[in-house]
Enzyme design. Structure first.
Site, PDB file in Angstrom:
ATOM      1  N   ASP A 123      -7.478  -1.716  -7.645  1.00 41.49           N
ATOM      2  CA  ASP A 123      -6.197  -1.633  -6.935  1.00 41.49           C
ATOM      3  C   ASP A 123      -6.378  -0.826  -5.639  1.00 41.49           C
ATOM      4  O   ASP A 123      -5.961  -1.265  -4.562  1.00 41.49           O
ATOM      5  CB  ASP A 123      -5.169  -0.970  -7.876  1.00 41.49           C
ATOM      6  CG  ASP A 123      -3.810  -0.815  -7.239  1.00 41.49           C
ATOM      7  OD1 ASP A 123      -3.086  -1.818  -7.157  1.00 41.49           O
ATOM      8  OD2 ASP A 123      -3.479   0.306  -6.812  1.00 41.49           O
ATOM      9  N   GLY A 153       6.030   2.753 -15.859  1.00 36.99           N
ATOM     10  CA  GLY A 153       6.050   1.583 -14.972  1.00 36.99           C
ATOM     11  C   GLY A 153       5.161   1.734 -13.754  1.00 36.99           C
ATOM     12  O   GLY A 153       5.335   1.028 -12.764  1.00 36.99           O
ATOM     13  N   VAL A 191       0.858  -1.197   0.000  1.00 36.93           N
ATOM     14  CA  VAL A 191       0.000   0.000   0.000  1.00 36.93           C
ATOM     15  C   VAL A 191       0.891   1.242   0.000  1.00 36.93           C
ATOM     16  O   VAL A 191       1.807   1.357   0.810  1.00 36.93           O
ATOM     17  CB  VAL A 191      -0.911   0.053   1.247  1.00 36.93           C
ATOM     18  CG1 VAL A 191      -1.810   1.282   1.202  1.00 36.93           C
ATOM     19  CG2 VAL A 191      -1.736  -1.214   1.376  1.00 36.93           C
ATOM     20  N   ILE A 237       5.722   4.817   0.598  1.00 38.05           N
ATOM     21  CA  ILE A 237       5.303   5.548   1.815  1.00 38.05           C
ATOM     22  C   ILE A 237       5.165   4.582   2.983  1.00 38.05           C
ATOM     23  O   ILE A 237       4.461   3.575   2.869  1.00 38.05           O
ATOM     24  CB  ILE A 237       3.909   6.208   1.612  1.00 38.05           C
ATOM     25  CG1 ILE A 237       3.895   7.064   0.354  1.00 38.05           C
ATOM     26  CG2 ILE A 237       3.512   7.009   2.834  1.00 38.05           C
ATOM     27  CD1 ILE A 237       2.500   7.563  -0.001  1.00 38.05           C
ATOM     28  N   GLU A 276      -0.600  -1.252 -13.391  1.00 37.82           N
ATOM     29  CA  GLU A 276      -0.651  -2.719 -13.280  1.00 37.82           C
ATOM     30  C   GLU A 276      -0.533  -3.327 -14.672  1.00 37.82           C
ATOM     31  O   GLU A 276      -0.757  -2.653 -15.673  1.00 37.82           O
ATOM     32  CB  GLU A 276      -1.993  -3.137 -12.664  1.00 37.82           C
ATOM     33  CG  GLU A 276      -2.210  -2.631 -11.258  1.00 37.82           C
ATOM     34  CD  GLU A 276      -1.155  -3.108 -10.297  1.00 37.82           C
ATOM     35  OE1 GLU A 276      -0.965  -4.320 -10.128  1.00 37.82           O
ATOM     36  OE2 GLU A 276      -0.469  -2.249  -9.716  1.00 37.82           O
ATOM     37  N   LYS A 281      -6.152  -1.999  -1.538  1.00 33.69           N
ATOM     38  CA  LYS A 281      -5.288  -1.278  -0.602  1.00 33.69           C
ATOM     39  C   LYS A 281      -6.074  -0.742   0.602  1.00 33.69           C
ATOM     40  O   LYS A 281      -5.610  -0.835   1.736  1.00 33.69           O
ATOM     41  CB  LYS A 281      -4.570  -0.142  -1.334  1.00 33.69           C
ATOM     42  CG  LYS A 281      -3.514  -0.667  -2.326  1.00 33.69           C
ATOM     43  CD  LYS A 281      -2.999   0.431  -3.229  1.00 33.69           C
ATOM     44  CE  LYS A 281      -1.887  -0.039  -4.143  1.00 33.69           C
ATOM     45  NZ  LYS A 281      -1.574   0.938  -5.204  1.00 33.69           N
ATOM     46  N   GLY A 329       6.033   2.810  -8.772  1.00 33.62           N
ATOM     47  CA  GLY A 329       7.325   2.947  -9.448  1.00 33.62           C
ATOM     48  C   GLY A 329       8.358   2.023  -8.830  1.00 33.62           C
ATOM     49  O   GLY A 329       8.253   1.615  -7.679  1.00 33.62           O
TER      50      GLY A 329
END
Ligand code: HSE
Length: 406
Positions: free
Chosen positions: A196, A182, A127, A131, A185, A200, A298
């Site tokens: 997605d 990049g 997730v 971060i 998904e 999360k 990324g």
């Protein structure tokens, strides 16, 4: 020396190897031990890449090697990742993953196996990319009852919405750029349709509330219906449209969760979270508001979070890091009961349509956008989701409906 195996040498897997090489010295100091990549599992060949020496195609080589203490799963998808991860944990190896599909679906079960084996199953990168949010929820915000988690949790859709708004790019071009960088998904519909973000917020909610939040139960809308006209109206109101993933615990301890586009203004903490960045706003009953911000997708940001978990696992080789996520199901509030303000676009050149909409919506504010003809925007007061759905059915001419947080 601690030997590790990396399952999958795609964007994230190659990033993990790169981060371990680039910051070898400081990582060794922090882990208290040298971390050595002994194997990389991938069906593909990588001619000319030094990784070829470590490449294996049979998972059993990794599972049966007692020297491997930590397995990094960065393959994505539920299978065969689940089978590989479960087998590794049962063999006493700690597992680190960035795989949100796996964690959302089987997190509680895999955490239980790790706990029983006094090893670790860690998933910081699943997730928010780079971060730190899982560790803060597990280990820092432990004095609080979590009241709300609202995040921009998908870098691809945030990038697309930002570029449509700031640079006037069309949806397809912005998405193509995100894919080339990049962020997206393999199947970008998981980003665009909100799935997605849904996985999360299911993971964050399960950790925050200590019970299993099934992602299938979370009401999910994506950004596929957001048009440049919606963005013109947002601009006319000094607002932005963001894909929000939210879970809120009410006074009655009932939790509702949803993923949907949201119009917000500059006074919202997530307003300035643009491009591929993610932002997560957490409210605790003691601490108040906390914000987490950074690169949400990324290669290297995600690899950074994966390697940080490897370091944590290396520091806790025979000690499980306790997590409250149990397999007991949390039954979410029916979304029909939830109230929001809505922004609604209605044609004003069709006989009686605008009048009917106004009569059904109650008190509304009218919004005009420059260069938009034949329609008008209406901002409602707080209305139940169920009522809006009924109104949409009664007036099929309604052009779009977006929730509003101001
Ligand atoms: N496709 C995901 C995103 C990758 O765009 O945020 C990180 O989970």
């Amino acid at each position: 020396m601690i030997n590790i195996a990396v399952l999958g040498y795609g964007t994230i897997g190659s990033g993990v190897v790169e981060v371990l090489n680039t910051n070898r010295e400081s990582i060794t100091k922090r882990a208290g031990n040298e971390l050595n990549v002994k194997y990389v599992l991938d069906r593909r060949e990588f001619p000319g890449d030094p990784i070829m020496e470590k490449l294996v195609q049979d998972i059993n080589i990794i599972l049966d090697d007692p020297e491997i203490k930590i397995v990094v799963e960065v393959m994505g998808g539920v299978e065969p990742a689940f089978t590989f991860v479960k087998s590794a944990l049962l063999k006493g190896k700690s597992v680190i993953t960035s795989n949100k599909e796996l964690v959302a679906k089987h997190g509680a079960e895999l955490l239980k196996i790790a706990k029983e084996g006094e090893i670790n199953f860690l998933f910081e990168a699943s997730v928010g990319g780079g971060i730190p949010i899982i560790r803060p929820l597990n280990q820092s915000l432990t004095a609080d009852e979590i009241v709300e988690i609202t995040g921009i949790l998908n870098g691809t859709t945030n990038y697309v919405l930002s570029k449509m708004s700031e640079e006037g790019l069309d949806f397809e071009t912005a998405l193509k750029n995100a894919q080339e960088m990049g962020y997206a998904e393999r199947d970008p519909s998981a980003d665009v349709e909100g799935h997605d973000s849904c996985r999360k917020i299911a993971i964050l909610s399960s950790l925050a509330y200590g019970m299993q939040v099934d992602f299938e139960d979370i009401y999910t809308e994506g950004i596929e219906n957001i048009t440049d006209t919606d963005i013109k109206y947002a601009k006319a109101m000094d607002a932005r449209i963001k894909l929000f993933a939210t879970s809120v615990r009410g006074d009655d301890d009932q939790v509702y969760a949803m993923v949907a586009p949201m119009m917000i203004k500059a006074n919202h903490p997530l307003y300035s979270v643009n491009d591929v960045f993610n932002g997560i706003f957490v409210e605790g009953n003691v601490i108040g508001d906390v914000m987490f911000y950074g690169s949400g997708a990324g290669k290297l940001p995600t690899a950074s979070a994966v390697v940080a978990d490897v370091v944590d696992a290396a520091k806790h080789m025979t000690k499980n890091i306790w997590t409250i996520w149990s397999s007991k199901k949390l039954v979410l509030t029916d979304i029909n009961e939830v109230k929001h303000r809505f922004f609604i676009r209605v044609p004003n050149n069709l006989n009686g349509v605008l009048e009917e909409a106004k009569a059904l919506l109650g008190e509304v504010e009218e919004v005009k956008a420059q260069g938009v003809e034949g329609e008008i925007g209406l901002l409602t007061c707080e209305i139940r989701e169920e009522s809006i759905n009924e109104i949409k059915k009664r007036i099929p001419e309604i052009l779009s409906v977006i929730r509003v947080r101001f």
